[in-house]
Design a protein around this motif. Sequence first.
Motif, PDB file in Angstrom:
ATOM      1  N   GLY A 194      -0.915  -3.416  18.909  1.00  0.00           N
ATOM      2  CA  GLY A 194      -0.432  -2.100  18.212  1.00  0.00           C
ATOM      3  C   GLY A 194       0.946  -2.148  17.449  1.00  0.00           C
ATOM      4  N   ILE A 195       1.021  -1.982  16.443  1.00  0.00           N
ATOM      5  CA  ILE A 195       2.356  -1.826  15.485  1.00  0.00           C
ATOM      6  C   ILE A 195       2.410  -0.790  14.606  1.00  0.00           C
ATOM      7  CG2 ILE A 195       2.671  -4.504  15.615  1.00  0.00           C
ATOM      8  CD1 ILE A 195       1.666  -4.352  12.473  1.00  0.00           C
ATOM      9  N   SER A 196       3.606  -0.435  14.073  1.00  0.00           N
ATOM     10  CA  SER A 196       3.719   0.565  13.091  1.00  0.00           C
ATOM     11  C   SER A 196       3.054   0.153  11.690  1.00  0.00           C
ATOM     12  CB  SER A 196       5.033   0.975  12.786  1.00  0.00           C
ATOM     13  OG  SER A 196       5.324   1.705  11.437  1.00  0.00           O
ATOM     14  N   GLY A 197       3.530  -1.016  10.998  1.00  0.00           N
ATOM     15  CA  GLY A 197       3.124  -1.393   9.858  1.00  0.00           C
ATOM     16  C   GLY A 197       4.020  -0.998   8.902  1.00  0.00           C
ATOM     17  N   SER A 198       4.850   0.120   8.993  1.00  0.00           N
ATOM     18  CA  SER A 198       5.921   0.550   8.083  1.00  0.00           C
ATOM     19  C   SER A 198       7.032   0.805   8.726  1.00  0.00           C
ATOM     20  CB  SER A 198       5.231   1.813   7.364  1.00  0.00           C
ATOM     21  OG  SER A 198       5.041   2.798   8.366  1.00  0.00           O
ATOM     22  N   ALA A 199       7.378  -0.003   9.686  1.00  0.00           N
ATOM     23  CA  ALA A 199       8.853  -0.044  10.224  1.00  0.00           C
ATOM     24  C   ALA A 199       9.623  -1.126   9.709  1.00  0.00           C
ATOM     25  CB  ALA A 199       8.788   0.063  11.924  1.00  0.00           C
ATOM     26  N   VAL A 200      10.474  -0.673   8.805  1.00  0.00           N
ATOM     27  CA  VAL A 200      11.340  -1.968   7.919  1.00  0.00           C
ATOM     28  C   VAL A 200      11.829  -2.864   9.044  1.00  0.00           C
ATOM     29  CG1 VAL A 200      13.295  -2.335   6.529  1.00  0.00           C
ATOM     30  CG2 VAL A 200      11.819  -0.317   6.378  1.00  0.00           C
ATOM     31  N   ALA A 201      11.664  -4.044   8.843  1.00  0.00           N
ATOM     32  CA  ALA A 201      12.107  -5.346   9.721  1.00  0.00           C
ATOM     33  C   ALA A 201      11.369  -5.331  11.299  1.00  0.00           C
ATOM     34  CB  ALA A 201      13.843  -5.114   9.782  1.00  0.00           C
TER      35      ALA A 201
END
Length: 273
Positions: free
Chosen positions: A61-68
Motif C-alpha cells: 500500500g502506497i500513496s501514489g501521489s506523495a512527491v519523492a
Amino acid sequence: MLKRIAVLVTVLALVAAACGGDDEGTDTTTAATTTTTSGGVSQTDGSTLDTVIARGELICGISGSAVAFSETQADGSATGFDADFCRAVAAAVLGDASAVTFRSLTAGERFEALKNNEIDVLMRNTTFTQSRDTDIGMDFAPTTYYDGQQLMGKRSFGLDEGSTLADIDGAVVCTNAGTTTEKNITEGAGVAGASITLETVETFPEAMDKFQAGTCDLVTTDGSGLVGNKATLDPGDEWVIFPSAPISKEPLGPVYRQNDSAWGDVVNWTVYA
Ligand SMILES: N[C@@H](CCC(=O)N[C@@H](CS)C(=O)NCC(=O)O)C(=O)O
C-alpha cells in the motif's frame, strides 16, 4: 544495497523455513489466511509471510501521489523512497524486487485496507503514533524517515520564513483527511491563539490545487510533502514553508497488522538491512 538484499534474502529464507509449518507437517506454501474481528480489529490467523510466499508477490500500500516517496508514473510503475522499500521487502522474501503490486491508497483508506488484508504492508508516509499502535490494530516497523509538520503559504499573505502559527489568524488552512496533520494544526493554532478554518480534502494534491487556486490560504502536512510539492510546482520565491521548527514530530515508517510476528520480522529487518 543489492549485496545487502542478497544477504537478507538468505537470512529471511532461513527465517521462513524456521517459521513455517514443517515441524507440524504442514505445507507452508499453501497456508490459508483467515480473518477474525475482535473489538473492531481484524486479526490475521497465519502469517502474512506464508501468504506472500504462496502468492509469489507482495501487495504494498502506497500513496501514489506523495512527491519523492511514492509517485505513480504514466506507465503504471511507482517510483520513490516508499516504493523502493516495497521492492526491498519483495526482494527479501521472494528474491525478486519486481514482484510487487502497488495499491494506491488515500490517508483515510490506508488502515482499513491493511486490516481487511487488501495489502500486506503499508508504506505511505505514515506516522507512528500511540493510538494507531494500540487502538486500531497496527504494528510499526522502525522509523524510515523522521519528518515533522509545517505549513506553506504565500508572501502575498504577509508570510515569510520567520512566520509562526501566531501569524495565521483568520486563514483557511487545507490538508488531507485521515491524518495526524488535522489534529496537530487544530491544537497548534489553538495554543498560538490563532483562529483558523480547517478544510480537509481526500488527497494532498487536491489541497495543493485549492492552494494554487487561492481557495485555501495555507496548506499543511509533513515538511517533506511541502518541500516536494514546492520543488515540483516551482512557484519561484512566492511560497514560504514555516515555521522553521516543525509543529510536530512525524516518525514515518512501514506498517503491518498486529499479531503477525514472522511477517513483522521480515519488514523490520528489511529496514535494518
Ligand atoms: N504522516 C501523516 C500525514 C500523511 C500524509 O497523508 N501525507 C501527505 C503529504 S506527503 C500525503 O501522503 N499526500 C499524498 C496523498 O494524499 O496521496 C500521517 O501519517 O497521518
